[in-house]
Design an enzyme around this catalytic site. Sequence first.
Site, PDB file in Angstrom:
ATOM      1  CG  ASP A  61      -1.976  -0.905   0.981  1.00 53.69           C
ATOM      2  OD1 ASP A  61      -1.869  -1.782  -0.291  1.00 53.69           O
ATOM      3  OD2 ASP A  61      -2.716  -1.204   2.163  1.00 53.69           O
ATOM      4  CG  ASP A  82      -6.478  -0.063   1.416  1.00 55.70           C
ATOM      5  OD1 ASP A  82      -7.092  -1.026   1.671  1.00 55.70           O
ATOM      6  OD2 ASP A  82      -7.331   0.698   2.143  1.00 55.70           O
ATOM      7  CG  HIS A 103     -10.814   0.890   0.434  1.00 55.60           C
ATOM      8  ND1 HIS A 103     -11.166  -0.561   0.742  1.00 55.60           N
ATOM      9  CD2 HIS A 103     -10.508   1.753   1.243  1.00 55.60           C
ATOM     10  CE1 HIS A 103     -10.283  -0.111   1.590  1.00 55.60           C
ATOM     11  NE2 HIS A 103      -9.817   0.782   1.982  1.00 55.60           N
ATOM     12  CG  HIS A 141     -15.239   0.068   1.625  1.00 53.35           C
ATOM     13  ND1 HIS A 141     -14.450   0.454   2.852  1.00 53.35           N
ATOM     14  CD2 HIS A 141     -14.909  -0.877   1.392  1.00 53.35           C
ATOM     15  CE1 HIS A 141     -13.629  -1.476   2.987  1.00 53.35           C
ATOM     16  NE2 HIS A 141     -13.922  -1.566   1.923  1.00 53.35           N
ATOM     17  CG  HIS A 160      -9.000   5.389   3.079  1.00 51.51           C
ATOM     18  ND1 HIS A 160      -9.707   4.897   4.349  1.00 51.51           N
ATOM     19  CD2 HIS A 160      -7.548   3.929   3.018  1.00 51.51           C
ATOM     20  CE1 HIS A 160      -9.890   3.621   4.172  1.00 51.51           C
ATOM     21  NE2 HIS A 160      -8.764   2.722   3.690  1.00 51.51           N
ATOM     22  CE  LYS A 184      -4.097  -4.657   1.231  1.00 51.82           C
ATOM     23  NZ  LYS A 184      -4.947  -3.622   1.851  1.00 51.82           N
ATOM     24  CB  CYS A 193      -1.976  -2.979   5.339  1.00 54.18           C
ATOM     25  SG  CYS A 193      -3.863  -2.406   4.963  1.00 54.18           S
TER      26      CYS A 193
HETATM   27  C1  VGL Z   1      -3.970   0.437   5.683  1.00 54.55           C
HETATM   28  C2  VGL Z   1      -6.069   1.408   6.887  1.00 54.55           C
HETATM   29  C3  VGL Z   1      -7.250   1.660   6.268  1.00 54.55           C
HETATM   30  C4  VGL Z   1      -3.485   0.205   5.692  1.00 54.55           C
HETATM   31  C5  VGL Z   1      -5.577   0.321   4.692  1.00 54.55           C
HETATM   32  O1  VGL Z   1      -2.829   0.699   4.516  1.00 54.55           O
HETATM   33  O2  VGL Z   1      -2.518   0.762   6.956  1.00 54.55           O
HETATM   34  N1  VGL Z   1      -5.259   0.993   7.292  1.00 54.55           N
HETATM   35  N2  VGL Z   1      -6.424   0.982   5.479  1.00 54.55           N
HETATM   36 ZN    ZN Z   2      -8.424   1.166   3.516  1.00 58.94          ZN
END
Ligand code: VGL
Ligand code: ZN
Length: 197
Positions: free
Chosen positions: A8, A46, A48, A52, A81, A106, A151
């Site tokens: 990510d 990430d 979404h 979401h 996000h 994901k 993550c």
């Molecule tokens: C993440 C919060 C929400 C991450 C992703 O990549 O750690 N954290 N979505």
């Molecule tokens: Zn996320």
Amino acid sequence: MSALIVIDVQNDFCPGGALAVPEGDQIVSGINALMAEAEAVVLTQDWHPADHSSFASQHDGQDPYAMIEMPYGPQVLWPDHCVIGSKGAAFHADLITDRAEMVIRKGFRPAIDSYSAFFENDHETPTGLEGYLRTRGITQLTMAGLATDFCVAYSAIDAAKLGFDVTVKLDLCRAIDLNGSLETAKADMLKAGVILA
Ligand code: VGL
Ligand code: ZN
């Protein structure tokens, strides 16, 4: 065979982004250097939909960083996000993506979040990454990216539970650190057999 899993490294998790991780951009050049030496490279993203269920905006009266109970367990509510196709969901502009042989997305199902690169937050729904790695004969994983305590940690713990040898390069990760979540994540990773380097 080994693989580098880069978690990510996206605009929204870097300074100026919607869910900015402090110093999130400072790991990019080090990750690029690691990629140059890696046997295989996987990137995660990430990803979404705009509605979401992990977004506080989808829950009346809830603020970002509140905890709620979802059918699959507790869930932190986040600012919107990494919306599919947005600039915030794109990889950091300096991240070298050409070496990636696989990009795993994901968190695209509206009703469930997915921190881990292996399973969604119900710890059951697979992303397909395990099968990809196994069919390629990859048994050793090095992980780096964002965020250490969400993550990265979830991915590393799942990978260790699945039997992969996992090393997390902590200096090439940065954390959100919500209510002590970084210390908890490190302890949980160690308990799962993850090597913190
Ligand atoms: C993440 C919060 C929400 C991450 C992703 O990549 O750690 N954290 N979505
Ligand atoms: Zn996320």
